[in-house]
Motif scaffolding. Structure first.
Motif, PDB file in Angstrom:
ATOM      1  N   LEU A   1       0.797  -1.229   0.000  1.00 31.83           N
ATOM      2  CA  LEU A   1       0.000   0.000   0.000  1.00 31.83           C
ATOM      3  C   LEU A   1       0.828   1.276   0.000  1.00 31.83           C
ATOM      4  N   GLU A   2       2.130   1.170   0.338  1.00 27.87           N
ATOM      5  CA  GLU A   2       2.912   2.403   0.401  1.00 27.87           C
ATOM      6  C   GLU A   2       3.941   2.533  -0.711  1.00 27.87           C
ATOM      7  N   GLU A   3       3.846   1.702  -1.736  1.00 24.99           N
ATOM      8  CA  GLU A   3       4.801   1.889  -2.821  1.00 24.99           C
ATOM      9  C   GLU A   3       4.132   1.695  -4.168  1.00 24.99           C
ATOM     10  N   ASP A   4       4.729   2.293  -5.207  1.00 26.96           N
ATOM     11  CA  ASP A   4       4.123   2.161  -6.528  1.00 26.96           C
ATOM     12  C   ASP A   4       4.583   0.861  -7.185  1.00 26.96           C
ATOM     13  N   ASN A   5       3.846   0.468  -8.213  1.00 26.77           N
ATOM     14  CA  ASN A   5       4.123  -0.794  -8.907  1.00 26.77           C
ATOM     15  C   ASN A   5       5.550  -0.896  -9.413  1.00 26.77           C
TER      16      ASN A   5
ATOM     17  N   TYR B   1      -1.528  -5.329  -6.871  1.00 22.09           N
ATOM     18  CA  TYR B   1      -2.761  -4.558  -6.703  1.00 22.09           C
ATOM     19  C   TYR B   1      -2.378  -3.207  -6.144  1.00 22.09           C
ATOM     20  N   SER B   2      -2.776  -2.146  -6.826  1.00 21.53           N
ATOM     21  CA  SER B   2      -2.271  -0.857  -6.379  1.00 21.53           C
ATOM     22  C   SER B   2      -3.317   0.225  -6.259  1.00 21.53           C
ATOM     23  N   SER B   3      -4.582  -0.149  -6.102  1.00 21.99           N
ATOM     24  CA  SER B   3      -5.558   0.911  -5.899  1.00 21.99           C
ATOM     25  C   SER B   3      -5.440   1.311  -4.447  1.00 21.99           C
ATOM     26  N   PHE B   4      -5.237   2.582  -4.184  1.00 22.68           N
ATOM     27  CA  PHE B   4      -5.029   2.984  -2.792  1.00 22.68           C
ATOM     28  C   PHE B   4      -6.310   3.477  -2.147  1.00 22.68           C
ATOM     29  N   GLU B   5      -7.403   2.935  -2.616  1.00 23.63           N
ATOM     30  CA  GLU B   5      -8.722   3.280  -2.072  1.00 23.63           C
ATOM     31  C   GLU B   5      -8.928   2.411  -0.836  1.00 23.63           C
TER      32      GLU B   5
ATOM     33  N   ASN C   1     -11.102  -7.410  -4.013  1.00 19.08           N
ATOM     34  CA  ASN C   1      -9.909  -7.511  -4.846  1.00 19.08           C
ATOM     35  C   ASN C   1      -9.068  -8.727  -4.473  1.00 19.08           C
ATOM     36  N   ILE C   2      -8.982  -8.998  -3.176  1.00 17.78           N
ATOM     37  CA  ILE C   2      -8.235 -10.184  -2.739  1.00 17.78           C
ATOM     38  C   ILE C   2      -8.953 -11.439  -3.231  1.00 17.78           C
ATOM     39  N   ARG C   3     -10.267 -11.430  -3.109  1.00 22.68           N
ATOM     40  CA  ARG C   3     -11.056 -12.567  -3.586  1.00 22.68           C
ATOM     41  C   ARG C   3     -10.809 -12.788  -5.086  1.00 22.68           C
ATOM     42  N   PHE C   4     -10.756 -11.688  -5.823  1.00 28.11           N
ATOM     43  CA  PHE C   4     -10.490 -11.768  -7.265  1.00 28.11           C
ATOM     44  C   PHE C   4      -9.086 -12.330  -7.534  1.00 28.11           C
ATOM     45  N   LEU C   5      -8.087 -11.813  -6.797  1.00 28.27           N
ATOM     46  CA  LEU C   5      -6.706 -12.263  -6.993  1.00 28.27           C
ATOM     47  C   LEU C   5      -6.586 -13.766  -6.773  1.00 28.27           C
ATOM     48  N   VAL C   6      -7.326 -14.271  -5.781  1.00 31.56           N
ATOM     49  CA  VAL C   6      -7.242 -15.697  -5.472  1.00 31.56           C
ATOM     50  C   VAL C   6      -8.101 -16.526  -6.425  1.00 31.56           C
TER      51      VAL C   6
ATOM     52  N   PHE D   1      -0.683 -17.079  -2.695  1.00 34.81           N
ATOM     53  CA  PHE D   1      -0.114 -16.263  -1.623  1.00 34.81           C
ATOM     54  C   PHE D   1      -0.544 -14.825  -1.850  1.00 34.81           C
ATOM     55  N   ILE D   2      -0.994 -14.179  -0.780  1.00 38.44           N
ATOM     56  CA  ILE D   2      -1.302 -12.753  -0.846  1.00 38.44           C
ATOM     57  C   ILE D   2      -0.419 -12.047   0.185  1.00 38.44           C
ATOM     58  N   PHE D   3       0.313 -11.045  -0.281  1.00 41.54           N
ATOM     59  CA  PHE D   3       1.175 -10.249   0.604  1.00 41.54           C
ATOM     60  C   PHE D   3       0.514  -8.898   0.834  1.00 41.54           C
ATOM     61  N   LEU D   4       0.216  -8.592   2.078  1.00 42.67           N
ATOM     62  CA  LEU D   4      -0.425  -7.314   2.405  1.00 42.67           C
ATOM     63  C   LEU D   4       0.522  -6.474   3.259  1.00 42.67           C
ATOM     64  N   ASP D   5       0.990  -5.388   2.676  1.00 43.02           N
ATOM     65  CA  ASP D   5       1.949  -4.515   3.355  1.00 43.02           C
ATOM     66  C   ASP D   5       1.416  -3.086   3.302  1.00 43.02           C
ATOM     67  N   HIS D   6       0.781  -2.616   4.357  1.00 35.78           N
ATOM     68  CA  HIS D   6       0.624  -3.281   5.635  1.00 35.78           C
ATOM     69  C   HIS D   6      -0.778  -3.030   6.128  1.00 35.78           C
TER      70      HIS D   6
END
Length: 255
Positions: free
Chosen positions: A61-65, A111-115, A125-130, A137-142
């Motif tokens: 969430l704190e960095e760009d793609n 995933y980079s929507s910061f909404e 979005n996580i459901r979609f990714l999976v 694996f889903i990495f959520l930072d943070h």
């Protein structure tokens, strides 16, 4: 159980103590800000791309793609590609990235929507990714970021609710959720105790960032506070950040 294991940690002691990474598992890395938690994520992300065939979803969430791509490429190239003066061409970075994902760019979904106002958007979005993109694996930072800007009580309620929903989602869709949580001055997960409560595995990170010794200053210490099924709690090795390569390496690998 063995069938549940879908990946390993790149850090030997941590991996042995925790018997790898499992489907349906929620892993929380916690520590104060500026300790290098994102670096731990980069090492695991790259390692999973190397050692499994699974797809991974990355929510930084704190960095760009661009930074995320450079970081993965840097691990492959063994060079600090995220630094502006790294001297690596864009072509080389892209080649390193392609090699890291083993020529299949569909393996990494960033995933980079910061909404973050609406947590259901994040969960969808996580459901979609999976479900659709096949991420194991889903990495959520943070997760702490999702409560930013709210009054203390509202922040707590929101993070309690999100962590609960994330836990249920991981269990339902059988993916492994790895997330970072910042801690407050007492070392408790910031905003919500529920974050560590829902986790199957909690790993505390610490580093002596003001040490005059550069090795000490760049050494991250792992302490397992909570371990899923039969895992072992307590000290679980260390990793050293190598400034030449820009990689966080297991201390066993360096010595």
């Amino acid at each position: 159980s063995k069938e549940d294991q879908i990946g390993t940690y790149p850090f030997r002691n941590l991996n042995t103590s925790l018997y790898g990474l499992h489907q349906g598992e929620v892993v929380v890395f916690k520590g104060p800000e500026g300790i290098g938690k994102t670096e731990v994520f980069r090492a695991i992300e790259h390692h999973l791309l190397q050692t499994t065939k699974h797809n991974i979803g990355i929510i930084h969430l704190e960095e760009d793609n661009g930074t995320t791509v450079k970081a993965i490429a840097g691990y492959e190239l063994k060079a600090p590609a995220v630094l502006p003066d790294c001297g690596i061409s864009t072509a080389d970075i892209l080649a390193g990235y392609k090699k890291a994902v083993q020529d299949n760019e569909g393996r990494v979904h960033i995933y980079s929507s910061f909404e973050t106002e609406d947590e259901d958007v994040l969960l969808d979005n996580i459901r979609f990714l999976v479900a659709a993109a096949g991420c194991k694996f889903i990495f959520l930072d943070h997760i702490s970021w999702l409560g930013t800007g709210l009054q203390e009580e509202d922040e707590r309620k929101k993070l309690d609710r999100i962590s609960q929903k994330l836990k249920l989602l991981a269990k339902e869709l059988k993916f492994c959720l790895i997330m970072i949580s910042h801690v407050n001055d007492e070392g408790k997960t910031r905003g919500s105790r529920n974050i560590t409560k829902v986790a199957n595995t909690v790993i505390d990170l610490s580093r002596d960032i003001i040490s005059v010794d550069s090795i000490h200053r760049n050494t991250t210490v792992f302490l397992i506070e909570k371990a899923r099924l039969g895992g072992h709690t307590g000290p679980a090795g260390r990793a050293i950040f190598d400034q030449m390569t820009g990689r966080l390496e297991d201390e066993d690998y360096i010595s």
